[in-house]
Enzyme design. Structure first.
Site, mmCIF file in Angstrom:
data_model
loop_
_atom_site.group_PDB
_atom_site.id
_atom_site.type_symbol
_atom_site.label_atom_id
_atom_site.label_comp_id
_atom_site.label_asym_id
_atom_site.label_seq_id
_atom_site.Cartn_x
_atom_site.Cartn_y
_atom_site.Cartn_z
ATOM 1 N N SER A 242 0.848 -1.204 0.000
ATOM 2 C CA SER A 242 0.000 0.000 0.000
ATOM 3 C C SER A 242 0.864 1.227 0.000
ATOM 4 C CB SER A 242 -0.819 0.090 1.283
ATOM 5 O OG SER A 242 -1.299 -1.138 1.658
ATOM 6 N N ARG A 243 0.219 2.311 -0.331
ATOM 7 C CA ARG A 243 0.834 3.606 -0.059
ATOM 8 C C ARG A 243 0.472 3.942 1.382
ATOM 9 N NH1 ARG A 243 2.865 5.985 -4.311
ATOM 10 N NH2 ARG A 243 2.137 5.490 -6.410
ATOM 11 N N ALA A 244 1.284 4.756 2.008
ATOM 12 C CA ALA A 244 1.018 5.132 3.399
ATOM 13 C C ALA A 244 -0.270 5.927 3.478
ATOM 14 C CB ALA A 244 2.159 5.994 3.927
ATOM 15 N N THR B 7 -1.459 6.913 7.022
ATOM 16 C CA THR B 7 -1.148 7.810 8.131
ATOM 17 C C THR B 7 0.337 7.784 8.507
ATOM 18 O OG1 THR B 7 -1.741 6.057 9.651
ATOM 19 C CG2 THR B 7 -3.431 7.703 9.193
ATOM 20 N N SER B 8 1.113 6.873 7.905
ATOM 21 C CA SER B 8 2.533 6.815 8.255
ATOM 22 C C SER B 8 3.328 7.670 7.268
ATOM 23 C CB SER B 8 3.029 5.367 8.217
ATOM 24 O OG SER B 8 3.190 4.965 6.876
ATOM 25 N N THR C 232 5.765 0.998 1.675
ATOM 26 C CA THR C 232 6.740 0.376 0.775
ATOM 27 C C THR C 232 6.567 0.902 -0.655
ATOM 28 O OG1 THR C 232 6.899 -1.608 2.122
ATOM 29 C CG2 THR C 232 7.561 -1.809 -0.183
ATOM 30 N N ASP D 107 -7.948 0.814 15.291
ATOM 31 C CA ASP D 107 -7.353 -0.349 14.626
ATOM 32 C C ASP D 107 -7.312 -1.500 15.615
ATOM 33 O OD1 ASP D 107 -4.163 -0.842 12.836
ATOM 34 O OD2 ASP D 107 -6.068 -1.930 12.804
#
Lengths: 519, 519
Positions: A211-213, A215-216, A220, A273
């Protein structure tokens, strides 16, 4: 039966219009307040309505418009995504009616009341979510209800299965398809981009979708994109993987567990989460991507997602249970989550770390190298021909010999070398040690927030470059880390955050955070 | 401190535009995708942003626009309510930045994790909700989390206090200000419009503010509006009440517990309503309206909000606890909730019932009359001079003598006789008994839904007129109830619902639903 219908009006049709508004994953329909159908139907504000024509139908939330320039009284306008979903042309006549709340909301209300849901319930809910029948508030209600009452193991299994069934499923036509996933919560930590070339160089199939970030400061896919193109279609993906045994691409082009993306889009802004949702999200995505063998990394530490060993163990058991039931071979490692892994936080800085490790550069961050070797070793041990315990040494040989670097370069070329030229953020600032002492604690959340405020991952050159790690001796005035930003407003925000709390604690040796690590 | 800021850009200002879109209680801001500020800030989709100018600021959810006719790249457009909230003029220069999630979301997440919140937490949450800092998904998360884990008594108390503090508080400057409230779940049941004139005729102050229906077929305000104007300002309200001792108006003009309205707007579409939230909602509104003495009616039955006597008792205890702590004198009665009270469901039909009772018309529905007298009697007993047990007889005298009718007419004139001429829906249909037998059960939910689909309360002449009640003998083909609608689409919907399930069960005597009533 006595009935007196004086006038029978045909269902009034409105002209479909595509409104150039991106409402991000929630279908919105715009009707003018004077629209005859709006008034006749007595839609109440924020009604959910159903728009139909030619056998196609979508649900949408109603916004009422007072400006005929936006939508005229004889028109029906849809937000961009809603219009594309309906799949009809502008000017076409459509009808609009009250929508029934999705039937599965009954199950959600039962969950809110604390009851246990069954397989059928989860399938109905996930199906309705996938078909955009749920408003964001309904999704939020479901997430909180199922997260809070801690779905039991079987409920997590049902949810995972339902999410897996919500989209496509890739088949690599090989008995061993490896993957690795970290549950997150640690910035840096770009081990995937080392594990993949090492494992692929060995010859094991490892088609990594990421995935794209959200919230981080970097996912990758964001970091790999510094080096190569990551948005590839599934066909191209198959070619690359057949030839090079691995890849690192963005998973968004295939419809893998689409319900997961929708749910995450509500979950992340809320900052919730639960363990059950985490397991369902990760396993549904990996199974959909065709993985047969999966290594899960659970970093554990005081400032990451999993704070205590007992929670890490619980999560491990949950992964093992659901994974076994769904037929994926799963190994879970609990790792040291006390601080960021590597030196860089942010796409370019992390990509630099990765290439340094692959190039066997003496400057390469040793913690990243060591962790990547241990994880790669465990993945290699999925190979029936690799003796238990020998994986680490094999991984190290592959890395030291340059074969991992060679494979990485081949994968980068095959995916397409990145042509955009990225640069580190021009606005920099060094955060200095306020006193002498040792680094006794580093706050992962704070470091991630600082990097994010600085502009990562959207600005690939933004982020944080760490100079001092846990246990390092520092002198007053020495640089702890360097902040990079591209834009003044981001820079200002990040600086303000550093000033509030740098994320670093300096103190005596005795205070150094102890590890919960176990390997 | 080493710092290198190459360029310092001034905070770019955008031209404020009011967009004619009603997004109903959620602030939305529209920026063009090519807007310089949008691109520079790196706002992620659905970011919450803060719009500021002249010391004024609001939060809003971001929608991105691809059509310069809607908003140009140098403009910032706000939805109607957001624009009004910001309170500035079109063309004014405003800035927009990332907004922090409301600090109180931490408390919400703690609640989601099952923890207990304190007074301060509830105040922060309610304050943020009142100031529109919460998106609908955040409100939804809070409601589900606090509803599900069943806030303990003190948490309900804190929430009620916080909601009370969120708006204005009326002061009638008298020691006894009476009010009556039913928790709902029963259609018809327009007892308030009888209790108020009876109690006012006695001389007790009873300034009743009511809501419009959100999910039911009629609220007191909707039904009273058939007879008189209900949207009066607070000054007019004081005059009427001083002169006539009572009124029945819509409570929306004063800012009474505004957080309640915002929370209800999310709660009702989700169909959730926990006991704690119910108590907090009702008591905060009544206390804000200045009530000192309050009668609460809890109808109990198999097809209403409270199904079992034990839940009714729990709810009663919760009302009593919180009411005592907050200094309002409270009496709770648990009443028979097996079927609609009165014959009419829908504004005009219910107003007809009320006037029939006041006029001592022999056609008047006796169950409505009896219940209203019992409740009015209990309210009269708030008067220190009225002996316990004597209230019913007093109420009956006031009604039979015509003094209640006289007072109702005076109140109607003072509020302003309704000049719009309403008529019953022209489209009618009789639902007939399918067999011989007795009416053994009536489904309140279904009756309310049918009346609502028929168009109530927006169409004042729409609804259901009941001919047969629980226990009545019916012959095959006799009319059970008559449906009224104004518009063909509503009529069609309501008919379809009746066909699916009429709401009536016909059977033998032994099957008649037993009462849980206790007075």
């Amino acid at each position: 039966m006595k009935s007196s219908a004086k006038k029978a009006l045909p269902a009034a049709k409105l002209k479909l219009v595509r409104l150039g508004i991106d409402t991000y994953r929630e279908n919105v329909v715009y009707l003018h307040r004077d629209c005859e159908v709006y008034r006749a139907e007595g839609f109440q504000a924020l009604s959910k309505v159903e728009i139909c024509a030619d056998g196609r139908r979508i649900l949408a939330v109603l916004n009422v418009v007072d400006d005929a320039a936006i939508v005229a009284p004889d028109e029906l306008a849809l937000s961009e995504e809603a219009f594309d979903q309906l799949g009809l042309g502008e000017g076409q006549g459509v009808t609009v009616e009250h929508a029934q709340p999705p039937v599965s909301m009954d199950a959600v209300r039962r969950k809110i009341a604390g009851q246990r849901l069954d397989q059928q319930d989860f399938h109905s809910i996930v199906k309705d979510i996938t078909e955009s029948r749920y408003s964001k508030t309904e999704i939020s209600a479901f997430l909180v209800a199922s997260g809070q009452s801690d779905m039991d193991r079987d409920e997590v299994l049902y949810l995972t299965q339902a999410m897996l069934d919500s989209g496509e499923r890739l088949d690599w036509e090989e008995p061993l398809v490896a993957d690795k996933h970290c549950i997150g919560g640690i910035p840096g930590n770009r081990t995937s981009m080392l594990v993949v070339p090492i494992v692929a160089a060995h010859g094991m199939l490892i088609p990594k979708t990421s995935s794209r970030a959200i919230t981080s400061p970097a996912g990758t896919a964001d970091t790999m994109e510094v080096l190569a193109n990551v948005e590839l279609g599934i066909d191209k993906l198959h070619d690359i993987v057949r030839k090079h045994r691995g890849c690192m691409i963005w998973g968004g082009t295939a419809r893998l567990s689409p319900a997961d993306d929708i749910m995450i889009s509500v979950e992340r802004p809320l900052g919730i989460d639960s363990q059950g949702q985490m397991v369902a999200s990760i396993l549904s995505k990996k199974l959909a991507a065709g993985s047969t063998h999966l290594l899960i990394d659970i970093p554990t530490g005081p400032t990451t997602k999993i704070r205590h060993m007992r929670n890490a163990q619980r999560l491990k058991k949950l992964f093992e249970y659901v994974g076994d039931q769904l037929g994926i071979q799963l190994e879970v490692v609990i790792t040291d989550g006390r601080q960021p892994v590597g030196n860089g936080i942010g796409p370019m800085l992390e990509a630099r770390d990765v290439m340094q490790v692959l190039q066997n550069d003496p400057q390469a961050p040793n913690d990243l190298r060591q962790k990547a070797l241990r994880l790669a070793g465990r993945v290699l041990e999925f190979d029936p021909d690799v003796r238990g315990g020998y994986g680490f040494a094999m991984a190290r040989n592959i890395l030291d010999s340059g074969r991992a670097l060679e494979r990485m370069n081949a994968i980068i070329e095959a995916q397409g070398v990145q042509t955009t030229s990225y640069a580190l953020g021009k606005l920099t600032h060094d955060i200095l040690a306020p006193t002498d002492g040792l680094v006794t604690a580093i706050d992962n959340f704070q470091m991630a927030r600082i990097a994010r405020f600085a502009g990562a991952p959207i600005d690939k050159g933004a982020g944080v470059d760490i100079f001092k790690k846990l246990g390092d001796v520092v002198e007053k005035g020495e640089t702890l880390y360097r902040l990079y930003a591209e834009f003044p407003s981001d820079f200002k925000f990040a600086l303000a955050l550093c000033e509030q709390a740098s994320g670093y604690t300096i103190g005596p040796q005795a205070d150094i955070t102890r590890a919960f690590m176990e390997f």
